[in-house]
Write a protein that holds these residues in place. Structure first.
Motif, PDB file in Angstrom:
ATOM      1  N   SER A  87       0.827  -1.211   0.000  1.00 34.02           N
ATOM      2  CA  SER A  87       0.000   0.000   0.000  1.00 34.02           C
ATOM      3  C   SER A  87       0.863   1.263   0.000  1.00 34.02           C
ATOM      4  CB  SER A  87      -0.982   0.000   1.172  1.00 34.02           C
ATOM      5  OG  SER A  87      -0.296  -0.048   2.387  1.00 34.02           O
ATOM      6  N   ALA A  88       2.077   1.186   0.521  1.00 31.73           N
ATOM      7  CA  ALA A  88       2.984   2.344   0.490  1.00 31.73           C
ATOM      8  C   ALA A  88       3.661   2.495  -0.864  1.00 31.73           C
ATOM      9  CB  ALA A  88       4.035   2.208   1.586  1.00 31.73           C
ATOM     10  N   ILE A  89       3.903   1.383  -1.563  1.00 29.34           N
ATOM     11  CA  ILE A  89       4.585   1.428  -2.861  1.00 29.34           C
ATOM     12  C   ILE A  89       3.642   1.871  -3.978  1.00 29.34           C
ATOM     13  CG2 ILE A  89       5.605  -0.015  -4.678  1.00 29.34           C
ATOM     14  CD1 ILE A  89       6.994  -1.608  -2.515  1.00 29.34           C
ATOM     15  N   GLN A  90       2.405   1.411  -3.961  1.00 22.77           N
ATOM     16  CA  GLN A  90       1.477   1.653  -5.067  1.00 22.77           C
ATOM     17  C   GLN A  90       1.374   3.120  -5.490  1.00 22.77           C
ATOM     18  OE1 GLN A  90       0.318  -0.357  -7.193  1.00 22.77           O
ATOM     19  NE2 GLN A  90       0.744  -2.280  -6.145  1.00 22.77           N
TER      20      GLN A  90
ATOM     21  N   ILE B 191       6.294  -6.090  -8.592  1.00 22.82           N
ATOM     22  CA  ILE B 191       6.478  -5.433  -7.292  1.00 22.82           C
ATOM     23  C   ILE B 191       6.408  -6.483  -6.185  1.00 22.82           C
ATOM     24  CG2 ILE B 191       5.504  -3.788  -5.642  1.00 22.82           C
ATOM     25  CD1 ILE B 191       4.335  -2.282  -8.076  1.00 22.82           C
ATOM     26  N   ASN B 192       5.397  -7.330  -6.246  1.00 21.49           N
ATOM     27  CA  ASN B 192       5.207  -8.381  -5.257  1.00 21.49           C
ATOM     28  C   ASN B 192       6.432  -9.291  -5.186  1.00 21.49           C
ATOM     29  OD1 ASN B 192       4.216 -10.731  -3.845  1.00 21.49           O
ATOM     30  ND2 ASN B 192       2.165  -9.957  -4.245  1.00 21.49           N
ATOM     31  N   LYS B 193       6.939  -9.675  -6.351  1.00 19.75           N
ATOM     32  CA  LYS B 193       8.116 -10.554  -6.409  1.00 19.75           C
ATOM     33  C   LYS B 193       9.335  -9.883  -5.765  1.00 19.75           C
ATOM     34  CE  LYS B 193      11.214 -11.553  -9.935  1.00 19.75           C
ATOM     35  NZ  LYS B 193      11.522 -11.633 -11.338  1.00 19.75           N
ATOM     36  N   LEU B 194       9.540  -8.612  -6.080  1.00 19.05           N
ATOM     37  CA  LEU B 194      10.691  -7.885  -5.527  1.00 19.05           C
ATOM     38  C   LEU B 194      10.583  -7.697  -4.016  1.00 19.05           C
ATOM     39  CD1 LEU B 194      11.279  -5.245  -8.336  1.00 19.05           C
ATOM     40  CD2 LEU B 194      12.684  -7.237  -7.815  1.00 19.05           C
TER      41      LEU B 194
END
Length: 147
Positions: free
Chosen positions: A123-126, A138-141
């Protein structure tokens, strides 16, 4: 020129040039925008239109995987062509290295230490990468950086 105007101009030019793939994709995007605006009685800004295009891109990518599993090369090539057109309307995508730096910085900002913090990290990256990165990447990283 707003994204809506660009879509309108591209629709006209694709009709003149008889580019059926681009015409159908742009028509679909414009239809989704119009539907959202009518349903919610709002005028969409460029960021909201980018969200709609991102969702359509995700749908095509998901379909592409299924088409490949089924061995439908005709649909695979069609989906790839549509993905190429959709990417034209999105902001420049982040490279994996750039995205990895954002992920690392966000993990330290949030103070995450385990996979239990995945929701707060995502939620902070999005907002930082909106429309410029694929959620699966993103999830993988994030998973890689939390190990």
């Amino acid at each position: 020129m707003s994204l809506k105007q660009k879509l309108q101009e591209d629709l006209k030019s694709s009709m003149k040039n008889k580019d059926t793939v681009k015409k159908s994709v742009v028509t679909l995007i414009r239809s989704s925008i119009k539907q959202y605006e009518v349903d919610n009685r709002v005028e969409l800004a460029d960021e909201d239109i980018i969200d709609i295009i991102s969702k359509q891109l995700k749908q095509r990518r998901d379909s592409l995987v299924e088409f490949e599993k089924a061995g439908r090369e005709d649909l695979v090539s069609e989906a790839n062509a549509e993905i190429k057109v959709l990417k034209e309307y999105l902001p420049q995508q982040l490279s994996e290295e750039e995205l990895n730096e954002i992920v690392k910085a966000t993990i330290s900002e949030v103070g995450a230490t385990s996979m239990k913090d995945m929701k707060s990290i995502m939620s902070a990256i999005q907002p930082k990468v909106k429309g410029r990165a694929d959620g699966k990447l993103i999830n993988k990283l994030v998973k890689i950086n939390l190990q």
